[in-house]
Design a protein around this motif. Structure first.
Motif, mmCIF file in Angstrom:
data_model
loop_
_atom_site.group_PDB
_atom_site.id
_atom_site.type_symbol
_atom_site.label_atom_id
_atom_site.label_comp_id
_atom_site.label_asym_id
_atom_site.label_seq_id
_atom_site.Cartn_x
_atom_site.Cartn_y
_atom_site.Cartn_z
ATOM 1 N N ASN A 63 0.821 -1.207 0.000
ATOM 2 C CA ASN A 63 0.000 0.000 0.000
ATOM 3 C C ASN A 63 0.860 1.265 0.000
ATOM 4 O OD1 ASN A 63 -2.276 -1.593 0.073
ATOM 5 N ND2 ASN A 63 -2.621 -1.357 2.267
ATOM 6 N N LEU A 64 1.947 1.217 0.763
ATOM 7 C CA LEU A 64 2.846 2.373 0.799
ATOM 8 C C LEU A 64 3.505 2.584 -0.562
ATOM 9 C CD1 LEU A 64 4.161 4.632 2.355
ATOM 10 C CD2 LEU A 64 5.797 2.993 3.308
ATOM 11 N N GLY A 65 3.894 1.482 -1.199
ATOM 12 C CA GLY A 65 4.461 1.574 -2.539
ATOM 13 C C GLY A 65 3.470 2.172 -3.520
ATOM 14 N N ASN A 66 2.207 1.765 -3.407
ATOM 15 C CA ASN A 66 1.166 2.309 -4.286
ATOM 16 C C ASN A 66 0.993 3.811 -4.088
ATOM 17 O OD1 ASN A 66 0.589 -0.167 -5.447
ATOM 18 N ND2 ASN A 66 -1.061 -0.645 -4.002
ATOM 19 N N ALA A 67 1.032 4.249 -2.822
ATOM 20 C CA ALA A 67 0.874 5.678 -2.534
ATOM 21 C C ALA A 67 2.027 6.482 -3.138
ATOM 22 C CB ALA A 67 0.801 5.903 -1.028
ATOM 23 N N TYR A 68 3.242 5.973 -3.004
ATOM 24 C CA TYR A 68 4.388 6.658 -3.607
ATOM 25 C C TYR A 68 4.292 6.652 -5.136
ATOM 26 C CZ TYR A 68 7.229 7.547 0.552
ATOM 27 O OH TYR A 68 7.715 8.055 1.731
ATOM 28 N N PHE A 69 3.797 5.552 -5.696
ATOM 29 C CA PHE A 69 3.655 5.465 -7.147
ATOM 30 C C PHE A 69 2.656 6.516 -7.646
ATOM 31 C CE2 PHE A 69 1.974 3.781 -11.121
ATOM 32 C CZ PHE A 69 3.127 3.399 -11.786
ATOM 33 N N LYS A 70 1.573 6.711 -6.897
ATOM 34 C CA LYS A 70 0.574 7.708 -7.279
ATOM 35 C C LYS A 70 1.172 9.113 -7.293
ATOM 36 C CE LYS A 70 -3.212 5.210 -7.773
ATOM 37 N NZ LYS A 70 -3.971 5.175 -9.053
ATOM 38 N N LEU A 71 2.170 9.347 -6.439
ATOM 39 C CA LEU A 71 2.831 10.655 -6.397
ATOM 40 C C LEU A 71 4.024 10.713 -7.347
ATOM 41 C CD1 LEU A 71 2.794 11.421 -2.560
ATOM 42 C CD2 LEU A 71 1.293 12.347 -4.337
ATOM 43 N N ASN A 72 4.177 9.656 -8.145
ATOM 44 C CA ASN A 72 5.256 9.560 -9.132
ATOM 45 C C ASN A 72 6.647 9.531 -8.487
ATOM 46 O OD1 ASN A 72 5.831 9.219 -11.902
ATOM 47 N ND2 ASN A 72 6.509 11.354 -12.063
ATOM 48 N N ASN A 97 2.931 -4.724 -10.012
ATOM 49 C CA ASN A 97 3.181 -3.307 -9.742
ATOM 50 C C ASN A 97 4.668 -2.987 -9.735
ATOM 51 O OD1 ASN A 97 0.416 -3.282 -9.427
ATOM 52 N ND2 ASN A 97 0.446 -2.033 -7.579
ATOM 53 N N LEU A 98 5.476 -3.941 -9.266
ATOM 54 C CA LEU A 98 6.927 -3.754 -9.291
ATOM 55 C C LEU A 98 7.428 -3.663 -10.726
ATOM 56 C CD1 LEU A 98 9.680 -3.588 -7.931
ATOM 57 C CD2 LEU A 98 9.701 -6.089 -7.805
ATOM 58 N N ASP A 99 6.936 -4.533 -11.578
ATOM 59 C CA ASP A 99 7.317 -4.484 -12.997
ATOM 60 C C ASP A 99 6.875 -3.170 -13.631
ATOM 61 O OD1 ASP A 99 8.432 -7.001 -12.809
ATOM 62 O OD2 ASP A 99 6.657 -8.039 -13.574
ATOM 63 N N LEU A 100 5.682 -2.719 -13.265
ATOM 64 C CA LEU A 100 5.171 -1.462 -13.797
ATOM 65 C C LEU A 100 6.056 -0.291 -13.367
ATOM 66 C CD1 LEU A 100 2.921 0.038 -15.333
ATOM 67 C CD2 LEU A 100 1.654 0.168 -13.182
ATOM 68 N N ALA A 101 6.447 -0.279 -12.101
ATOM 69 C CA ALA A 101 7.321 0.789 -11.603
ATOM 70 C C ALA A 101 8.693 0.730 -12.273
ATOM 71 C CB ALA A 101 7.463 0.685 -10.082
ATOM 72 N N ASN A 102 9.216 -0.472 -12.457
ATOM 73 C CA ASN A 102 10.522 -0.617 -13.103
ATOM 74 C C ASN A 102 10.504 -0.170 -14.555
ATOM 75 O OD1 ASN A 102 12.329 -1.582 -11.097
ATOM 76 N ND2 ASN A 102 11.367 -3.600 -11.173
ATOM 77 N N SER A 103 9.327 -0.220 -15.173
ATOM 78 C CA SER A 103 9.230 0.239 -16.566
ATOM 79 C C SER A 103 9.345 1.756 -16.668
ATOM 80 C CB SER A 103 7.899 -0.219 -17.177
ATOM 81 O OG SER A 103 6.801 0.481 -16.600
ATOM 82 N N ARG A 104 9.245 2.454 -15.526
ATOM 83 C CA ARG A 104 9.300 3.919 -15.509
ATOM 84 C C ARG A 104 10.717 4.461 -15.256
ATOM 85 N NH1 ARG A 104 4.195 6.165 -14.235
ATOM 86 N NH2 ARG A 104 2.573 4.801 -15.103
ATOM 87 N N ILE A 105 11.672 3.588 -14.954
ATOM 88 C CA ILE A 105 13.018 4.071 -14.649
ATOM 89 C C ILE A 105 13.861 4.126 -15.924
ATOM 90 C CG2 ILE A 105 12.887 3.182 -12.291
ATOM 91 C CD1 ILE A 105 14.749 0.926 -13.121
ATOM 92 N N ILE A 106 14.976 4.835 -15.848
ATOM 93 C CA ILE A 106 15.826 5.042 -17.024
ATOM 94 C C ILE A 106 16.614 3.790 -17.371
ATOM 95 C CG2 ILE A 106 17.790 6.360 -17.918
ATOM 96 C CD1 ILE A 106 16.835 8.725 -16.236
ATOM 97 N N ASP A 107 17.228 3.177 -16.366
ATOM 98 C CA ASP A 107 18.124 2.044 -16.613
ATOM 99 C C ASP A 107 17.335 0.773 -16.909
ATOM 100 O OD1 ASP A 107 20.323 3.700 -16.105
ATOM 101 O OD2 ASP A 107 20.224 3.294 -13.958
ATOM 102 N N LYS A 108 17.466 0.270 -18.110
ATOM 103 C CA LYS A 108 16.860 -1.008 -18.504
ATOM 104 C C LYS A 108 17.997 -2.000 -18.728
ATOM 105 C CE LYS A 108 12.624 0.753 -18.846
ATOM 106 N NZ LYS A 108 12.914 2.165 -18.498
#
Length: 253
Positions: A63-72, A97-108
């Motif tokens: 839930n905490l991860g989701n809240a931070y994700f909502k705030l980008n 959700n972890l995969d989704l967040a990882n898709s938003r970072i620069i380093d692939k």
């Protein structure tokens, strides 16, 4: 008199624990309500106060991860998704959700291939949580005792043969379950992984500002900590690259 004092002390201890649990539940409910109302900053504050009180769970971190994700705030979201995954590697929602967040970072990065035996071992360990593997081991132990009892008291040759081989099977599964439970718990207890929180970090060849620049990593990247030297950490990336960064650049999972 001494026994009475102990009983009274235990009574007040139970009341204190119940009050603390009740407070944590109330705070969690308030955080969930704030999240539902899209007040993510308030939700984060409430969730983190629960963590500060010493409580943790995969649902709380999720839930905490989701809240931070909502705030980008992607690095923080990844950090708490990873913490949730450590507690419950079987939860598909956490992984999604972890995969989704990882898709938003620069380093692939393309991870290095694992030796097939290690891959099988990790897959088996992640089938259940540490507690679930421990419970499986207890169940197998009880079934082992039942099999041993049947072998001892039964006069039937067929029953004795069946209980003997069943006991061997339960002994095997009990041993495997205990080993997997211990391995899972050790992995959870270790803090050898971390998430980069600094926007851009230059990785050095040695723990010194004047050493050679090797490559650059960015916030949200997960690293594996392999060594620590006076404020510096040797890190390894999933693609096998290694180097040194200052410890202040990351937060451990």
């Amino acid at each position: 008199m001494k026994k009475l004092a102990i009983i009274i002390g235990l009574f007040f201890l139970v009341i204190l624990v119940q009050a603390q649990l009740s407070q944590q539940v109330n705070t969690m409910n308030q955080a969930n309500q704030a999240y539902s109302a899209a007040d993510y900053e308030a939700a984060i504050s409430q969730y983190e106060s629960v963590i500060a009180s010493g409580y943790e769970s995969s649902a709380l971190y999720f839930n905490l991860g989701n809240a931070y994700f909502k705030l980008n705030n992607i690095p923080a979201a990844i950090l708490y998704y990873e913490k949730a995954k450590k507690l419950d590697p079987t939860d598909e929602n956490i992984q999604f959700n972890l995969d989704l967040a990882n898709s938003r970072i620069i380093d692939k990065m393309e991870p290095l291939p694992q030796f097939f035996l290690k891959s099988w071992w990790l897959s088996a360990r992640n089938l259940f949580t540490s507690d679930q593997w421990a419970k499986t081991g207890v169940i197998c132990f009880i079934l082992l005792l039942i099999s041993a009892s049947l072998f001892i008291i039964s006069s039937s040759v067929i029953t004795r043969k069946f209980s003997f081989w069943a006991g061997i099977l339960f002994l095997f599964f009990m041993s495997v379950s205990i080993i997997l439970s211990v391995s899972s718990y050790r992995e959870y207890s270790r803090h050898t992984t971390a998430v980069i929180f600094t926007p851009t970090v230059t990785v050095k060849s040695s723990p010194n500002e004047n050493s050679v620049d090797l490559f650059v990593i960015h916030e949200g990247t997960k690293v594996y900590i392999t060594d620590l030297v006076e404020g510096w950490s040797e890190v390894r990336l999933s693609n096998g690259n290694m180097g040194w960064i200052m410890t202040e650049h990351y937060r451990p999972i």
